[in-house]
Structure formats: structure tokens, C-alpha cells
Design a protein around this motif. Sequence first.
Motif, short mmCIF file in Angstrom:
data_model
loop_
_atom_site.label_atom_id
_atom_site.label_comp_id
_atom_site.label_asym_id
_atom_site.label_seq_id
_atom_site.Cartn_x
_atom_site.Cartn_y
_atom_site.Cartn_z
N GLN A 1 -17.83 -107.52 -76.39
CA GLN A 1 -17.02 -106.58 -76.41
C GLN A 1 -17.54 -105.12 -75.85
N GLU B 1 -7.82 -100.06 -80.91
CA GLU B 1 -6.85 -100.25 -81.60
C GLU B 1 -5.39 -101.06 -80.73
N GLY B 2 -5.99 -101.50 -79.51
CA GLY B 2 -5.28 -102.45 -78.01
C GLY B 2 -4.71 -103.45 -79.18
N GLY B 3 -3.29 -104.25 -79.27
CA GLY B 3 -2.42 -105.49 -79.44
C GLY B 3 -2.36 -105.99 -80.69
N TRP B 4 -2.05 -106.57 -81.07
CA TRP B 4 -1.58 -107.08 -82.61
C TRP B 4 -3.01 -108.24 -82.79
N ARG B 5 -3.47 -108.47 -82.24
CA ARG B 5 -4.71 -108.61 -82.21
C ARG B 5 -5.75 -108.03 -83.28
N GLY B 6 -5.94 -106.64 -82.60
CA GLY B 6 -7.09 -105.48 -83.22
C GLY B 6 -6.00 -105.43 -84.45
N ARG C 1 -11.33 -97.72 -85.98
CA ARG C 1 -9.64 -97.40 -85.36
C ARG C 1 -9.86 -96.07 -85.69
#
Lengths: 546, 326
Positions: free
Chosen positions: A266, B169-174, B257
Motif C-alpha cells: 500500500q 478512507e477510500g471505498g467500503w473496503r476501507g 483515517r
Amino acid sequence: MYRTNPTGKIKIAAVAAAAALLLAACGDGSSAAGDKGDGKPKAGGTLTVALGGDPVSVNPRAVTPLVREVSRPIVDSLLALDPATKKPVPWLAESVKANADATEFTFKLRSGVTFSDGTPLTAKVVKDNFDDIVANKAKTAGSSSVALLDQGGYKGTDAPDDLTVVQHFAKPYPTWPLWAAGTAFGILAPKTLALPLDARFDKIVGSGPFVLQSYTKNSQVVLTKRTGYKWGPKTAKNAGDAYLDKVVYKVITEPSVRTGALKTGQVQLASALNPADIAPVRAAGYAIVAQRNPRLAEGLVVTGADRAPLNDVAVRQALVKAVDAKQVRDTLLTPEWGVPDSVVTGTTVGHADESALLKPDQQAAAALLDKAGWKAGSDGIRTKDGKRLTVKLGWLDRGNPWDQPLVELVTAQYKKIGVELKPELATAAQSVAALTARTKWDLFLSGVAGALDAGVGLAGTFSTAPPNFYNIQDAPLQPLLAKQATTTDEAARNTILADAQRRILSEGLFTPLVEDTNVVATGKKVHGFAFDADSRLPTLQDVWLS
Amino acid sequence: MARFLVGRVLQGVFVLWAAYTLSFAVLYALPSDPAAIAAGANNSVTPEQLAELRHEMGLDRPLAGQYLAKLGGALHGDLGTSLQSGEPVTSLIGAALPPTLAVAGLGLVLGALLGTGLAVLATVTPYRWLRQALLGLPPLGVAIPSFVVGLLLLQWFAFAWNVLPAIGEGGWRGLVLPAATIAVQPAALIGQVLARSMEGELGKDYVDVARAKGAGPFRVNVRHVLRNAALPTLTLAGLLVGGLLTGAIVVEAVFSRNGLGRITQGAVAAEDLPVVQGVVLLGAAVFVTVNLAVDLLYQVLDPRLAIERRTAGTARFTLFGLAGRG
């Protein structure tokens, strides 16, 4: 003058490190050492960098610990520093000339330089930048830009023609070119200067190899490549545009998460590694780059030299001899950290090796205390006239995982010579109050004060001039601190700096404990990474991905 | 009903004002000097420069004047600017609110589902051992610090198996791991309280009636008992929402986050007073809203309360009295 991180981090770092160690077995252990051979640099790609905290602002003149890292690629300075020699080299200025007493500096600007919004760099813009620093002085008290101009008694900047900048100081200021190379004096575009200071934190336009795309608080800073960049510092290997298309700095406050994110890909570069993270990351095949920070060593400053028991120089000397900094390094840190051999770290300009004064010698320490009249008491703590030899130490949590065990180790080392150390953990606010009150602590665990040149750190910490934050009492040291700042001959100045370091250590005013070190782990596809002369992240102009 | 609502809203406004004033008094009465913190503990700042900085920050004015000026600004929606960055407090909090709402909201829903599921299962199950095991989970959930939960989830799901991202923070997976982490405490609390009160309700007459009418154990538990047992749990809502903010401080640090937790932590550490006050104000507003919502929900769940109130004639639901209702 880079500040320590005053934020009271949630104290999970130690547990996190322990958890990371415990769980390392479940982690990725399959990868072998990557090929770091430097082939032909390739353009393109995004480099994601894990930062240890929020930069708070991208304005290079803001007073925050990490703004330096994210603003360096955006703004260029008049000069750069050669990482090998720590000497100024041309950047926006092709040359700099000082007059005989180093009170006047003439910079010849490079022609054809533009800011990323297209406006050209002129001498007038440089003058406006410095005028702007002075105009905003009250609001930015404590920033290195203000402090470093004040240090030389800055009088003003002239722009006699389009490409000539002349700066005037009230006092001889031989170190000015060194400071002019810093990010604090990065040249901002007129468009940014037109904004009020408060509005600049995420709107910085410079002439650097990268352009600020966005800053999201506590989350990330995104930079994109500046095309047509051809005025990199003389020491840059890459003469033209940066190789990377994009740089993303991700704010990751947990050290174990920074290295974890490196392993999962990442991020490709994890900064501010903790000692415990280094071995597992290296074992997983990642390159570790470490460089000692040029500044004061982390150590104990005597703040109670005006009262018993530390008003006795013999007691102070005994405390210096009681401490074994090598044991500190060997038990709490890794070989990336050096063993301090002076007041300032080994990478500091003007550093003098005073290790002879720092040999741990408990017998000599005990003898000094015996002679000073401190007799061994029943519980092992010495007493004199019915008073126990107790020393109060103030320290604050700077987020270093080793600080707590460091304090415990020093307590144990003192105890061996019969000195009782009473440590008190304080917040940044409490320590400001306690140090101002003067009488609360006899010792203070000072962090990483100072800067690239030893003079700043020594004068900043050991000067008796107001506000005399550390309640320094040593009068004979003061002429040395004053004289080094204005001595133009380099060899003569280094001698004075060495004298000052020796004086501080032999008077027992400071006990160095840890040589603060920056440690970065880079992914297997990252090439061309090296720290700047000040051991901070570079402009990234030379970095490329394979 | 309208009178009740107006009364409650007025109460809410009072609570907000009190929270603002109290936080001002506490923060500005602190012995430490925000200007010294902003300038940093170093020798390069002369006392004169510090005095100038205090003037710039408006800290040299009399306290009453500072208070009135700030209160006036707050009434117009201007909470001042951050002492650290100069960013307006409203935009700082505004940017931090959505990511926190996402995590805390999902965490609360997840926690409520898990807690309710656990309580129902523990009450319905005929197996004594399963019941004991399930009832042992809430104390365990409360006992494990949430950063440990977060770090363990990170190590397994992000680092070892690499199925979910560790940062961002990106997307639902996070969202999955942070929400799961933050859900543990509410799930434990809800499970504990709900299981206890369901147990109490089961001994009541209406349960026998329902059984006699032929309702199966699931219908008895979910249709009848759960509804009556929900009241004490609902009272927890205010506490849970407060807990979510504290949870956010930890979860946002562990999962890198942005959000209210990080803003709060940073502002408190740097004594960024305008930001701290903004967060206090927001927290008070959330409490007031949640408690009002809980009051209204009470009446939906238990119509007797609405009748009781009508006959009593006055709004005797005070904010603090509510807590005793469980």
C-alpha cells in the motif's frame, strides 16, 4: 530548529510494537531481497510514502514537525546543501557572495525559472518572500524562518536588478547560506504571497519539481510532477523533470501499520521507523536507509544548576559519568543509531568528538560524590546533612518508543552510584509551565532541538539570554556561544564550537543519551532514494520506480 | 406533543450553551499558555515575541470580552480558526465529520445487530453450555481494549491475508475493519443489557399467555419479549454514542483515517482551543439530538409512556432524569 513532535500520541506504540513482533510470524515472510541495482532510471508511476503524522500545513514556514517533508518537493530554495559535504551549492541562485564581515550576501538568480503557475522568478519575488516573513513575524513566532532571520539581526532584502538579490544583516552571519538552503526559506510564488497567512496552509505554489495537488488533513498530501523543471540543485543526479508522475504522502501514525502497509504494497516508502520494526522489515527484503539527525543529541539538560544538589559541579560530573550511553543504544535501539560522543550528533556541522569526556565510569562517579560529602545511606541512596541525593527529572512523551525504558535505564544507572532519580512524565503544556517555573525539575530530557549547524542548538539550549528556558547558569560558556555565531573563519569557528561542547560536557550541564536517527524503509521497486543533508526526506526528484 | 417538542428543543439549546460556556471556562482557565505551545518550547522565542503572538491570538484581551466575542461568533456559525493551521474550525470539523459518521454509524449498526443477535440467541437456545458461552462474550468484549482488537484485525486481514486495506478512507473496503473494531464495545454493552432484561421479561405473565396461545420460542422472544426488553437498552444509546467518539480516537489512529477522533486528539495535544471547543459543541449537539430521539422512540415502543406524560401534563423527561429510567 526543527521541532520535536509535541503531540501526545496515544500510548499504543509500545503495545503495537509488541503486537507486531508477536504476529510477525503470521506476516509476509516469503519475499527475498529485491534487486536494488541501479539500472537506467525509468519515468512514471506513483510513489506512496507513509508519513508518521499529519503535516498540519503544507506552508513551508508553518511551525509543525512534518511540514518540511511535504513542502520540500514543492518549493525550491536559493541554495541547496550537498549531502556529502554539507556545503551550500547553487539552486535558484547560481552564486552567493558574502562581504568581508559576512553582513551582506549577494545572490545571483538563475534565469528562466518559473513557478508552477507560469509566473517568472525575479529578484523582486525573492524580496517579497522575505518581506512577507517579516510582515507575518508576530503570527509565526517560533518558526525557524523567523528565528533564523532574528539570529543574524536581519535588516532587509534589496533587488537592484531582476536577477540580483542583496540581503543585509546587523551582525556577521557566516552560517546564513546554510540556512538559506532550508525549506523555511523556500521561495513562494506571488500568488501564494497574495493570500493571507491563514489561507495558505493548503495552497502553496512554488517552483519545485512537484506541484501541490491536494492536502487532506490527517489523511494525505498529493503532489504531481512539474513538467519543464530544469533548475534542480547542482547535486541532483536528475537534471530535468522528476521521474515520478505522482507522490502521495499517507498519514499513518502507527509505526507497525507503516511497515505493515509497506509489506502489503500500500506504500512504497515507510518513514520514521521504530527500532523494533527494523529487523523484521529488513528480514522481509526491504532496504533500510538510516541517517543521524544533525542536531542536539537527545539527553539530560541540567535545569537546576542554581540550587542543591546540582549546583555542585562534582555532582553534575558524577551524573555524566554514571550514564552508559552505549548500553542505552545496545539495549533499546539498533546499530542504525550511533552512540553519542558529544552534545550534538555526529552529522552536525561543527560537531567535535568529545567521547573522552563521556566514558562511563561508575567508580570515578562514586569517588566524586564521596569527595563532595555525599555518604552512602542505608537504602543505597547517598545522603549529606540528612538530605537524600534525589534528582527530579521532567520528560515528555514525544512518541519515541524508547523514551520510557530510557528513563528507567538511566534511573537504574544512577542508582548504582547512589543517586535517586525521580522522573515525572509531563505533557507539552505541563513542561512549558514547569520549565518556566524553574524550580520543579533538576533535569529535563530534552528532545531533538537544534539544527544542521551546531551553533544554533548550542546557543538555543545553553544560552542564559531570556527566556532561558532551561535555567542555564554557566556564565563562562556565554562568550563562546556569542562568538561562534559571528566568527567568519571556518576553522576558527569550529574551534570555538568544540570549546563550547567541551565546556558543556566537562561542567556536567548535559548528558547525551541517544543520537536521534531517521530511518526509512523502501520498497523493492524504489530506486535513487537518499536523505537530504539535514537527514529529512528529499525533493524526490531523483527517485524512480522499476 | 408540540409543547413537549418545543420544551425539549429549548432544553437542548440550554445544554449547548452550557457546554460551550463550561468548556470555555475550563479551557481558558488552564494555567498553560496556548501561545507558548504554538511557538514551541524553545529558546529562540523572546518574551516580546510571545506577547505579540498572544496578541495575534487574541489571548491578551480580558476573558469576558474573549468569551462574548467567541459566543457571538458561534451564534453566527463562526467558531474561529485553528491555532495550528489557520483553517476555519467549521470546515475542519465539516471535513472530519463524514468519515467518522461512516465508521461510527456502521459500527453502531453492526454493534446493535451483533448485540441483539447475541442476546436473542442466548435466550432462545435450549443448550445451557451455549448460553453460558454466549453470555461470557460481552464481558470479554468490554475487557479487550479496542486498539488491541484493531491491531489484531489489521495483522490478520490486512497484513497476513491481505484481503482488506490497512489504511485510508477510500471505498467500503476501507470501512470494514474500522467499523468492526468500533462495533465491539457497543455490541458487548447491548448484548449484556439486552440479555439481562430479556431474562427478566421471560418470567412475566404475558409470556405465559403468548406461549399458551401457541407461539414458538422464537416468536415469543422476538415479537414479545424483545420489544419490552428493548427499553433499558435504548437508554444506553446516549452512552454508546459518546463511546463511539472515544472509540473513533483510537480506531482512526490505528487505521490511519481522518475524522473527529484525530481532530480531537490533535487539538487537545496542541491546546488548539477553538477546535476543542468546536468538538465539545458538536458532541453536546449529538447528545441532545440522540436523547431527544430516544425519548420519542420510547413513546413509540411503549405507548403507556405517552399516556402517562399526557396525564401528568408536564414534560417531566429531563435530560438527566432519563438515565435513571433504565
